[in-house]
Design a protein around this motif. Structure first.
Motif, PDB file in Angstrom:
ATOM      1  N   GLU A 292     -18.145  29.552 -38.220  1.00  0.00           N
ATOM      2  CA  GLU A 292     -17.312  28.477 -37.673  1.00  0.00           C
ATOM      3  C   GLU A 292     -17.255  27.264 -38.599  1.00  0.00           C
ATOM      4  O   GLU A 292     -16.204  26.657 -38.770  1.00  0.00           O
ATOM      5  CB  GLU A 292     -17.807  28.064 -36.287  1.00  0.00           C
ATOM      6  CG  GLU A 292     -17.012  26.950 -35.651  1.00  0.00           C
ATOM      7  CD  GLU A 292     -15.527  27.262 -35.466  1.00  0.00           C
ATOM      8  OE1 GLU A 292     -14.764  26.305 -35.284  1.00  0.00           O
ATOM      9  OE2 GLU A 292     -15.120  28.435 -35.510  1.00  0.00           O
ATOM     10  N   GLU A 293     -18.377  26.914 -39.216  1.00  0.00           N
ATOM     11  CA  GLU A 293     -18.381  25.752 -40.109  1.00  0.00           C
ATOM     12  C   GLU A 293     -17.441  25.973 -41.292  1.00  0.00           C
ATOM     13  O   GLU A 293     -16.691  25.078 -41.684  1.00  0.00           O
ATOM     14  CB  GLU A 293     -19.805  25.453 -40.601  1.00  0.00           C
ATOM     15  CG  GLU A 293     -20.730  24.957 -39.513  1.00  0.00           C
ATOM     16  CD  GLU A 293     -21.343  26.067 -38.670  1.00  0.00           C
ATOM     17  OE1 GLU A 293     -21.093  27.264 -38.952  1.00  0.00           O
ATOM     18  OE2 GLU A 293     -22.070  25.737 -37.719  1.00  0.00           O
ATOM     19  N   GLU A 294     -17.472  27.173 -41.857  1.00  0.00           N
ATOM     20  CA  GLU A 294     -16.586  27.486 -42.977  1.00  0.00           C
ATOM     21  C   GLU A 294     -15.117  27.419 -42.560  1.00  0.00           C
ATOM     22  O   GLU A 294     -14.275  26.879 -43.284  1.00  0.00           O
ATOM     23  CB  GLU A 294     -16.905  28.877 -43.549  1.00  0.00           C
ATOM     24  CG  GLU A 294     -18.280  28.990 -44.178  1.00  0.00           C
ATOM     25  CD  GLU A 294     -19.388  29.383 -43.183  1.00  0.00           C
ATOM     26  OE1 GLU A 294     -19.215  29.201 -41.947  1.00  0.00           O
ATOM     27  OE2 GLU A 294     -20.427  29.858 -43.654  1.00  0.00           O
ATOM     28  N   ARG A 295     -14.818  27.943 -41.365  1.00  0.00           N
ATOM     29  CA  ARG A 295     -13.438  27.885 -40.857  1.00  0.00           C
ATOM     30  C   ARG A 295     -13.006  26.442 -40.619  1.00  0.00           C
ATOM     31  O   ARG A 295     -11.873  26.061 -40.918  1.00  0.00           O
ATOM     32  CB  ARG A 295     -13.306  28.718 -39.579  1.00  0.00           C
ATOM     33  CG  ARG A 295     -13.424  30.222 -39.818  1.00  0.00           C
ATOM     34  CD  ARG A 295     -13.109  31.038 -38.566  1.00  0.00           C
ATOM     35  NE  ARG A 295     -14.032  30.818 -37.477  1.00  0.00           N
ATOM     36  CZ  ARG A 295     -15.164  31.511 -37.291  1.00  0.00           C
ATOM     37  NH1 ARG A 295     -15.518  32.443 -38.152  1.00  0.00           N
ATOM     38  NH2 ARG A 295     -15.931  31.261 -36.244  1.00  0.00           N
ATOM     39  N   LEU A 296     -13.933  25.622 -40.102  1.00  0.00           N
ATOM     40  CA  LEU A 296     -13.629  24.223 -39.849  1.00  0.00           C
ATOM     41  C   LEU A 296     -13.262  23.508 -41.156  1.00  0.00           C
ATOM     42  O   LEU A 296     -12.267  22.784 -41.208  1.00  0.00           O
ATOM     43  CB  LEU A 296     -14.836  23.547 -39.196  1.00  0.00           C
ATOM     44  CG  LEU A 296     -14.621  22.118 -38.730  1.00  0.00           C
ATOM     45  CD1 LEU A 296     -15.376  21.890 -37.431  1.00  0.00           C
ATOM     46  CD2 LEU A 296     -15.058  21.127 -39.758  1.00  0.00           C
ATOM     47  N   PHE A 297     -14.036  23.708 -42.197  1.00  0.00           N
ATOM     48  CA  PHE A 297     -13.737  23.055 -43.474  1.00  0.00           C
ATOM     49  C   PHE A 297     -12.455  23.602 -44.100  1.00  0.00           C
ATOM     50  O   PHE A 297     -11.689  22.842 -44.698  1.00  0.00           O
ATOM     51  CB  PHE A 297     -14.913  23.166 -44.441  1.00  0.00           C
ATOM     52  CG  PHE A 297     -15.968  22.135 -44.182  1.00  0.00           C
ATOM     53  CD1 PHE A 297     -15.732  20.797 -44.437  1.00  0.00           C
ATOM     54  CD2 PHE A 297     -17.190  22.504 -43.657  1.00  0.00           C
ATOM     55  CE1 PHE A 297     -16.696  19.832 -44.185  1.00  0.00           C
ATOM     56  CE2 PHE A 297     -18.163  21.551 -43.397  1.00  0.00           C
ATOM     57  CZ  PHE A 297     -17.918  20.208 -43.661  1.00  0.00           C
ATOM     58  N   ALA A 298     -12.193  24.879 -43.967  1.00  0.00           N
ATOM     59  CA  ALA A 298     -10.943  25.444 -44.490  1.00  0.00           C
ATOM     60  C   ALA A 298      -9.754  24.843 -43.755  1.00  0.00           C
ATOM     61  O   ALA A 298      -8.734  24.504 -44.369  1.00  0.00           O
ATOM     62  CB  ALA A 298     -10.955  26.967 -44.349  1.00  0.00           C
ATOM     63  N   HIS A 299      -9.869  24.683 -42.438  1.00  0.00           N
ATOM     64  CA  HIS A 299      -8.799  24.080 -41.645  1.00  0.00           C
ATOM     65  C   HIS A 299      -8.581  22.625 -42.065  1.00  0.00           C
ATOM     66  O   HIS A 299      -7.446  22.169 -42.214  1.00  0.00           O
ATOM     67  CB  HIS A 299      -9.132  24.173 -40.150  1.00  0.00           C
ATOM     68  CG  HIS A 299      -8.113  23.550 -39.260  1.00  0.00           C
ATOM     69  ND1 HIS A 299      -6.906  24.146 -38.970  1.00  0.00           N
ATOM     70  CD2 HIS A 299      -8.108  22.363 -38.617  1.00  0.00           C
ATOM     71  CE1 HIS A 299      -6.205  23.350 -38.186  1.00  0.00           C
ATOM     72  NE2 HIS A 299      -6.909  22.257 -37.955  1.00  0.00           N
ATOM     73  N   ALA A 300      -9.677  21.883 -42.249  1.00  0.00           N
ATOM     74  CA  ALA A 300      -9.563  20.483 -42.675  1.00  0.00           C
ATOM     75  C   ALA A 300      -8.881  20.404 -44.039  1.00  0.00           C
ATOM     76  O   ALA A 300      -8.005  19.555 -44.246  1.00  0.00           O
ATOM     77  CB  ALA A 300     -10.941  19.824 -42.719  1.00  0.00           C
TER      78      ALA A 300
ATOM     79  N   PRO B 152      -1.148  14.752 -47.913  1.00  0.00           N
ATOM     80  CA  PRO B 152      -2.053  14.127 -48.884  1.00  0.00           C
ATOM     81  C   PRO B 152      -2.026  12.603 -48.864  1.00  0.00           C
ATOM     82  O   PRO B 152      -3.008  11.961 -49.211  1.00  0.00           O
ATOM     83  CB  PRO B 152      -1.576  14.676 -50.224  1.00  0.00           C
ATOM     84  CG  PRO B 152      -0.199  15.172 -49.989  1.00  0.00           C
ATOM     85  CD  PRO B 152      -0.117  15.550 -48.536  1.00  0.00           C
ATOM     86  N   GLU B 153      -0.928  11.996 -48.445  1.00  0.00           N
ATOM     87  CA  GLU B 153      -0.875  10.531 -48.379  1.00  0.00           C
ATOM     88  C   GLU B 153      -1.683  10.002 -47.214  1.00  0.00           C
ATOM     89  O   GLU B 153      -2.002   8.823 -47.156  1.00  0.00           O
ATOM     90  CB  GLU B 153       0.579  10.034 -48.260  1.00  0.00           C
ATOM     91  CG  GLU B 153       1.417  10.278 -49.501  1.00  0.00           C
ATOM     92  CD  GLU B 153       1.953  11.706 -49.590  1.00  0.00           C
ATOM     93  OE1 GLU B 153       2.210  12.324 -48.540  1.00  0.00           O
ATOM     94  OE2 GLU B 153       2.077  12.201 -50.708  1.00  0.00           O
ATOM     95  N   GLY B 154      -1.994  10.848 -46.251  1.00  0.00           N
ATOM     96  CA  GLY B 154      -2.701  10.403 -45.065  1.00  0.00           C
ATOM     97  C   GLY B 154      -4.211  10.373 -45.218  1.00  0.00           C
ATOM     98  O   GLY B 154      -4.909   9.954 -44.325  1.00  0.00           O
ATOM     99  N   ILE B 155      -4.730  10.793 -46.347  1.00  0.00           N
ATOM    100  CA  ILE B 155      -6.180  10.823 -46.532  1.00  0.00           C
ATOM    101  C   ILE B 155      -6.719   9.403 -46.547  1.00  0.00           C
ATOM    102  O   ILE B 155      -6.230   8.541 -47.268  1.00  0.00           O
ATOM    103  CB  ILE B 155      -6.552  11.531 -47.855  1.00  0.00           C
ATOM    104  CG1 ILE B 155      -6.117  13.002 -47.812  1.00  0.00           C
ATOM    105  CG2 ILE B 155      -8.058  11.442 -48.109  1.00  0.00           C
ATOM    106  CD1 ILE B 155      -6.281  13.712 -49.133  1.00  0.00           C
ATOM    107  N   VAL B 156      -7.706   9.154 -45.751  1.00  0.00           N
ATOM    108  CA  VAL B 156      -8.351   7.854 -45.732  1.00  0.00           C
ATOM    109  C   VAL B 156      -9.511   7.870 -46.719  1.00  0.00           C
ATOM    110  O   VAL B 156      -9.633   7.006 -47.556  1.00  0.00           O
ATOM    111  CB  VAL B 156      -8.834   7.494 -44.305  1.00  0.00           C
ATOM    112  CG1 VAL B 156      -9.661   6.231 -44.320  1.00  0.00           C
ATOM    113  CG2 VAL B 156      -7.648   7.359 -43.371  1.00  0.00           C
TER     114      VAL B 156
END
Length: 192
Positions: A114-122, A130-134
């Motif tokens: 699940e952690e790997e899927r979460l980071f891939a989704h992010a 890409p302009e929305g990255i804070v």
């Protein structure tokens, strides 16, 4: 582990219905129900407020029948419930909410990876906007396991605080973090 890691207290500003603070997943049926992409999206949206099948379908861009099916699976697993009803013309609209703010789970059944899927989704979301990255950054530290767990707990608290913000803005932001062991080699200790 949890869908928000461990269970620090969160400010009760959202959602707009009563729910338990935590629910520990106890059987494989709950894992199958929660760790499916559409159902994870549903329970995530329901942290903002209770919603009808139609509202969820609109937000998720999915047919009402599909969302209804997923709500039924989540309800049967004890992860969502009807929190209120409202009469709309001749029909009674059901508003669904989560049964707990945080779902605690172990790395087993459908939760494995699940952690790997979460980071891939992010990463995919960041690539779409890409302009929305804070902010995004990383650091490495050679620390004992106990300190890593302390950092994880502190970040869990921030994550819950972030998620409990009142829905006032026009943009939905994400907070993603990771604390994990690496295979990165360390410099030898300085003998000087």
């Amino acid at each position: 582990m949890a869908d928000h890691q461990d269970q620090p207290e969160a400010p009760p500003s959202t959602p707009d219905y009563a729910l338990e603070e935590t629910l520990e997943l106890a059987d494989p049926k709950q894992y199958r129900a929660l760790f499916e992409d559409t159902r994870k999206q549903i329970v995530s949206v329901l942290l903002e407020r209770a919603a009808t099948t139609s509202e969820l379908a609109e937000v998720l861009g999915r047919p009402k029948g599909t969302v209804g099916h997923h709500l039924k699976v989540l309800e049967e697993a004890g992860l969502v419930r009807v929190v209120r009803t409202q009469r709309v013309r001749a029909l009674e609209a059901k508003y669904y909410g989560r049964t707990a703010r945080v779902f605690l789970y172990r790395r087993e059944y459908e939760a494995v990876g699940e952690e790997e899927r979460l980071f891939a989704h992010a990463a995919a979301e960041i690539a779409q906007n890409p302009e929305g990255i804070v902010s995004a950054n990383s650091r490495y530290a050679r620390i004992p396991q106990e300190r890593a767990e302390e950092w994880r707990n502190r970040l869990d608290e921030l994550l819950l605080e972030f998620g409990a913000q009142s829905a006032e803005g026009d943009t939905t932001f994400a907070f993603v973090y990771g604390v994990y062991a690496t295979t990165r080699p360390a410099l030898p200790r300085d003998e000087a």
